[in-house]
Design a protein around this motif. Structure first.
Motif, short mmCIF file in Angstrom:
data_model
loop_
_atom_site.label_atom_id
_atom_site.label_comp_id
_atom_site.label_asym_id
_atom_site.label_seq_id
_atom_site.Cartn_x
_atom_site.Cartn_y
_atom_site.Cartn_z
N PHE A 30 0.86 -1.17 0.00
CA PHE A 30 0.00 0.00 0.00
C PHE A 30 0.90 1.22 0.00
N ARG A 50 -6.64 1.11 -6.39
CA ARG A 50 -6.68 1.65 -5.03
C ARG A 50 -7.46 0.72 -4.12
N PHE A 51 -7.11 0.78 -2.85
CA PHE A 51 -7.87 0.11 -1.81
C PHE A 51 -7.80 1.01 -0.59
N GLY A 52 -8.93 1.47 -0.10
CA GLY A 52 -8.95 2.34 1.08
C GLY A 52 -8.19 3.63 0.88
N GLU A 54 -5.44 4.08 -0.77
CA GLU A 54 -4.03 3.83 -1.05
C GLU A 54 -3.88 3.13 -2.39
N VAL A 56 -2.46 0.21 -4.43
CA VAL A 56 -2.14 -1.13 -3.93
C VAL A 56 -1.55 -2.00 -5.05
#
Length: 82
Positions: A30, A50-52, A54, A56
């Motif tokens: 991340f 992206r994840f959350g 961030e 990734v």
């Protein structure tokens, strides 16, 4: 990761989670860049998302599975490279 992303700018945050998935050791990375424009170009060029909030990456590691890998399937790894 720093070398891979260097053409897009400087990484300002990097968190790495190691995991086992179907017998393959992986690093889930991340990261955040200095500017959103850098993150957009990195995601477009490298085909990541992206994840959350961030950016990734999921990378397969070429490390052999050992008996030590029979514990939890994931763990956080510290990074002080930035």
């Amino acid at each position: 990761m720093h070398q891979l992303c260097s053409e897009f700018g400087r990484i300002t945050r990097l968190d790495i989670l190691t995991a086992m998935h179907e017998g393959t050791k992986q690093a889930i990375c991340f990261l955040r860049m200095e500017r959103p424009e850098q993150e957009q170009q990195l995601m477009k060029t490298l085909g990541v998302g992206r994840f959350g909030g961030e950016v990734v990456f999921v990378l397969n590691l070429n490390a052999p599975v050992t008996t030590e890998d029979t514990g939890p399937s994931s763990q956080w790894a510290d990074s002080d490279l930035y």
